[in-house]
Structures are given as structure tokens and as C-alpha cells.
Design a protein around this motif. Structure first.
Motif, PDB file in Angstrom:
ATOM      1  N   GLN A  19       0.833  -1.185   0.000  1.00 44.45           N
ATOM      2  CA  GLN A  19       0.000   0.000   0.000  1.00 44.45           C
ATOM      3  C   GLN A  19       0.873   1.241   0.000  1.00 44.45           C
ATOM      4  N   VAL A  20       1.890   1.275   0.825  1.00 41.16           N
ATOM      5  CA  VAL A  20       2.887   2.329   0.781  1.00 41.16           C
ATOM      6  C   VAL A  20       4.251   1.680   0.898  1.00 41.16           C
ATOM      7  N   GLN A  21       5.245   2.347   0.342  1.00 42.22           N
ATOM      8  CA  GLN A  21       6.625   1.923   0.528  1.00 42.22           C
ATOM      9  C   GLN A  21       7.288   2.919   1.461  1.00 42.22           C
ATOM     10  N   LEU A  22       8.096   2.392   2.370  1.00 37.97           N
ATOM     11  CA  LEU A  22       8.727   3.218   3.403  1.00 37.97           C
ATOM     12  C   LEU A  22      10.235   3.157   3.245  1.00 37.97           C
ATOM     13  N   VAL A  23      10.883   4.313   3.320  1.00 33.12           N
ATOM     14  CA  VAL A  23      12.336   4.373   3.179  1.00 33.12           C
ATOM     15  C   VAL A  23      12.905   5.215   4.322  1.00 33.12           C
TER      16      VAL A  23
ATOM     17  N   SER B  28      14.516   9.705   9.633  1.00 34.20           N
ATOM     18  CA  SER B  28      13.372  10.052   8.788  1.00 34.20           C
ATOM     19  C   SER B  28      12.882   8.813   8.082  1.00 34.20           C
ATOM     20  N   CYS B  29      11.601   8.796   7.800  1.00 32.26           N
ATOM     21  CA  CYS B  29      10.990   7.693   7.062  1.00 32.26           C
ATOM     22  C   CYS B  29      10.008   8.317   6.076  1.00 32.26           C
ATOM     23  N   VAL B  30      10.346   8.235   4.803  1.00 34.38           N
ATOM     24  CA  VAL B  30       9.509   8.816   3.755  1.00 34.38           C
ATOM     25  C   VAL B  30       8.622   7.734   3.163  1.00 34.38           C
ATOM     26  N   ALA B  31       7.328   8.041   3.053  1.00 33.13           N
ATOM     27  CA  ALA B  31       6.365   7.096   2.487  1.00 33.13           C
ATOM     28  C   ALA B  31       6.084   7.451   1.029  1.00 33.13           C
ATOM     29  N   SER B  32       5.904   6.393   0.209  1.00 33.15           N
ATOM     30  CA  SER B  32       5.609   6.616  -1.202  1.00 33.15           C
ATOM     31  C   SER B  32       4.197   7.134  -1.398  1.00 33.15           C
TER      32      SER B  32
ATOM     33  N   SER C  31      -1.403   9.402   5.798  1.00 33.43           N
ATOM     34  CA  SER C  31      -2.732   9.496   6.398  1.00 33.43           C
ATOM     35  C   SER C  31      -3.574   8.264   6.111  1.00 33.43           C
ATOM     36  N   ASP C  32      -3.174   7.485   5.099  1.00 32.78           N
ATOM     37  CA  ASP C  32      -3.899   6.246   4.797  1.00 32.78           C
ATOM     38  C   ASP C  32      -3.691   5.196   5.884  1.00 32.78           C
ATOM     39  N   ALA C  33      -2.648   5.356   6.653  1.00 29.65           N
ATOM     40  CA  ALA C  33      -2.372   4.409   7.742  1.00 29.65           C
ATOM     41  C   ALA C  33      -3.091   4.850   9.003  1.00 29.65           C
TER      42      ALA C  33
ATOM     43  N   GLY D  29       9.883  -0.542   6.343  1.00 31.32           N
ATOM     44  CA  GLY D  29      11.020  -0.059   5.585  1.00 31.32           C
ATOM     45  C   GLY D  29      12.170  -1.048   5.670  1.00 31.32           C
ATOM     46  N   GLN D  30      13.272  -0.693   5.025  1.00 31.03           N
ATOM     47  CA  GLN D  30      14.418  -1.606   4.957  1.00 31.03           C
ATOM     48  C   GLN D  30      15.360  -1.444   6.142  1.00 31.03           C
ATOM     49  N   GLY D  31      15.197  -0.380   6.906  1.00 29.98           N
ATOM     50  CA  GLY D  31      15.998  -0.165   8.098  1.00 29.98           C
ATOM     51  C   GLY D  31      17.180   0.759   7.873  1.00 29.98           C
ATOM     52  N   THR D  32      17.594   1.417   8.950  1.00 28.43           N
ATOM     53  CA  THR D  32      18.783   2.261   8.939  1.00 28.43           C
ATOM     54  C   THR D  32      19.558   1.984  10.221  1.00 28.43           C
ATOM     55  N   LEU D  33      20.874   1.843  10.102  1.00 32.90           N
ATOM     56  CA  LEU D  33      21.699   1.433  11.226  1.00 32.90           C
ATOM     57  C   LEU D  33      22.104   2.629  12.073  1.00 32.90           C
ATOM     58  N   VAL D  34      21.902   2.504  13.367  1.00 32.33           N
ATOM     59  CA  VAL D  34      22.350   3.493  14.344  1.00 32.33           C
ATOM     60  C   VAL D  34      23.378   2.823  15.244  1.00 32.33           C
ATOM     61  N   THR D  35      24.567   3.414  15.315  1.00 29.46           N
ATOM     62  CA  THR D  35      25.626   2.882  16.161  1.00 29.46           C
ATOM     63  C   THR D  35      26.040   3.964  17.148  1.00 29.46           C
ATOM     64  N   VAL D  36      25.945   3.650  18.440  1.00 25.70           N
ATOM     65  CA  VAL D  36      26.325   4.592  19.487  1.00 25.70           C
ATOM     66  C   VAL D  36      27.572   4.042  20.159  1.00 25.70           C
TER      67      VAL D  36
END
Length: 125
Positions: A1-5, A21-25, A29-31, A116-123
């Protein structure tokens, strides 16, 4: 329904900040609900924070991040954000955004429909 990046991950020192950030295609509001999850190496995926797409924008946070992380959404930009402050080494993980198209806000991964596909956070110092 939407793609998330997702984007915004990286290496940060303890005590530092990052904004994911997570941008939807499509229209977020549809969610019914949007959320951030994370998965550390060798651990199960866990809920971090979620937000309703209704006008009241109800939010919920895991105890481990309460007071340090802030979730928000920008419907004009179809974007979900996670502001992370006072980061700790135990926050290290791959962070995922997710959307749910039925029901209410939850932090159960199985309740969410799109990821989404994920983004790595390293602390680390």
C-alpha cells in the motif's frame, strides 16, 4: 500500500543526537498508525515508539526511550521522524519504520503491515 524508506542513521558518540526520517511513497494518512522499531544483533525486534495518524496524534514510547526520543509526523511531506537525544550504547540497532492500516497504535511488530528496509544506528565512543 505504501513503501517506506528510512534514512538518518549513522555513528554517534554516547550522549549525542540523531534524527531518523521515514519517507512514504503514498499518503501516511492512509495508515492508522506509524511506528519505529529497532533490532539489535542477536535480539528480537522491539517497539520504540508509535503515533496515531488521527488529529490528536496520540503517541506511545517504550520505557527505555521515554524522555529521550520524540516521534513526529509531517503529513504534507509524508514523512515520519524519530528525534533521538542522549543516545546510549544500548540504543545501537537497526531502526525500522512501519505502518499499520487497521486498528490502533501498538508496539507489537506483528500488528504492522508495511516495513522499511531499516537504517543502522551505532552509538559508540
Amino acid at each position: 500500500q505504501v513503501q517506506l524508506v528510512e534514512s538518518g542513521g549513522g555513528l554517534v558518540r554516547p550522549g549525542g543526537s540523531l534524527r531518523l526520517s521515514c519517507v512514504a511513497s503514498g499518503s501516511i494518512s492512509d495508515a492508522y498508525a506509524l511506528a519505529w522499531f529497532r533490532q539489535a544483533p542477536g535480539k528480537e525486534r522491539e517497539g520504540v515508539s508509535c503515533i496515531s495518524t488521527s488529529d490528536d496524534g496520540t503517541t506511545f514510547y517504550a520505557d527505555s526511550v521515554k524522555g529521550r526520543f520524540t516521534i513526529s509526523r509531517d503529513e504534507r511531506m509524508n514523512t515520519l521522524y524519530l528525534q533521538m537525544n542522549s543516545l546510549k550504547p544500548e540504543d545501537t540497532a537497526v531502526y525500522y519504520c512501519a505502518a499499520r492500516f487497521t486498528g490502533w497504535i501498538t508496539l507489537r511488530p506483528s500488528d504492522y503491515d508495511e516495513w522499511g528496509q531499516g537504517t543502522l544506528v551505532t552509538v559508540s565512543s
